[in-house]
Scaffold this active site. Sequence first.
Site, PDB file in Angstrom:
ATOM      1  N   ASP A   7       0.854  -1.178   0.000  1.00 40.15           N
ATOM      2  CA  ASP A   7       0.000   0.000   0.000  1.00 40.15           C
ATOM      3  C   ASP A   7       0.894   1.232   0.000  1.00 40.15           C
ATOM      4  OD1 ASP A   7      -2.513   1.427   0.165  1.00 40.15           O
ATOM      5  OD2 ASP A   7      -2.018   1.848   2.256  1.00 40.15           O
ATOM      6  N   GLU A   9       0.831   5.675   0.724  1.00 41.62           N
ATOM      7  CA  GLU A   9       0.146   6.909   1.099  1.00 41.62           C
ATOM      8  C   GLU A   9       0.819   8.035   0.324  1.00 41.62           C
ATOM      9  OE1 GLU A   9      -2.553   6.781   2.691  1.00 41.62           O
ATOM     10  OE2 GLU A   9      -2.399   4.785   3.582  1.00 41.62           O
ATOM     11  N   GLU A  52      -6.925  17.297   2.577  1.00 43.38           N
ATOM     12  CA  GLU A  52      -7.809  16.134   2.493  1.00 43.38           C
ATOM     13  C   GLU A  52      -7.019  14.839   2.707  1.00 43.38           C
ATOM     14  OE1 GLU A  52      -7.539  18.480   0.226  1.00 43.38           O
ATOM     15  OE2 GLU A  52      -9.511  19.447   0.028  1.00 43.38           O
ATOM     16  N   HIS A 150      -5.413   5.742   7.955  1.00 39.35           N
ATOM     17  CA  HIS A 150      -4.789   4.874   6.963  1.00 39.35           C
ATOM     18  C   HIS A 150      -3.282   4.905   7.195  1.00 39.35           C
ATOM     19  CE1 HIS A 150      -8.146   4.606   3.773  1.00 39.35           C
ATOM     20  NE2 HIS A 150      -8.680   4.990   4.919  1.00 39.35           N
ATOM     21  N   ASP A 155      -2.241  -1.122   6.682  1.00 40.04           N
ATOM     22  CA  ASP A 155      -3.206  -1.495   5.654  1.00 40.04           C
ATOM     23  C   ASP A 155      -2.735  -2.714   4.862  1.00 40.04           C
ATOM     24  OD1 ASP A 155      -4.636   0.635   6.542  1.00 40.04           O
ATOM     25  OD2 ASP A 155      -4.620   1.762   4.669  1.00 40.04           O
TER      26      ASP A 155
END
Length: 248
Positions: A7, A9, A52, A150, A155
């Site tokens: 994963d 970010e 965000e 997250h 994750d």
Amino acid sequence: MREIIFDTETTGLDAKEDRIIEIGAVELVNRFPTGNTFHVFINPQGRQVHPEALAVHGISNERLANEPTFPEIVDRFLDFFDGAKMIAHNANFDMGFINAELARLGQPALDPDRVVDSLALARRKHPMGPNSLDALCRRYGINNSHRTFHGALLDSQLLAEVYIELIGGRQAALILDAGNERGAVEASGGVQVEIAIAPRPEPLPSRISEAERVAHAKLVAGLGEKAIWAKILASQSGEADTAEQLQA
């Protein structure tokens, strides 16, 4: 078979403009975690984290100020992922960012044939959804209560458990050979272990009373000659007669 569940970010949603700020990955061999992981935070080299995105992963520019840049970790990243199948949830997003980072360094994109999108797997298996990582954890009883933000490694660890369930779970496949009363258990890695199934020395006694047997026969008689139960009882009666003749 080696697989990497991973994963990322990022600072935002645009792979051309935004940057990767965290990569987490978990290694599976023959569908079992090996304990080997890859985890780095990455300095986005001046790119600001969108508010965000910050609300989703909680990783600020201040947190990343002293972390290595992507060029500084790329060799370690490629070594860990080398030769493995790559699994990510909504993989197009993660691969878009990874390949954009590689392109900035003049390196070739990773082969898309190596990539499996677990979101696509989930949508095929559960077409009515929802199929977010949190929803799949709830569906499969995977504890994700510690996932307040997250995080790439967390994750990946959750997705590894979800992925195993999506492809059928860890249950062994039991194949029995009725001819020799032996069978084989096939583990996730394709290894077969032969087992012997011993027959019962004596059949278990019937739990049906004679009164229940008579009542059932009366019920079946009222169903007509073409009823399936009538055929079953006739077959059982024939087998019983044959057994008595053999014993005589």
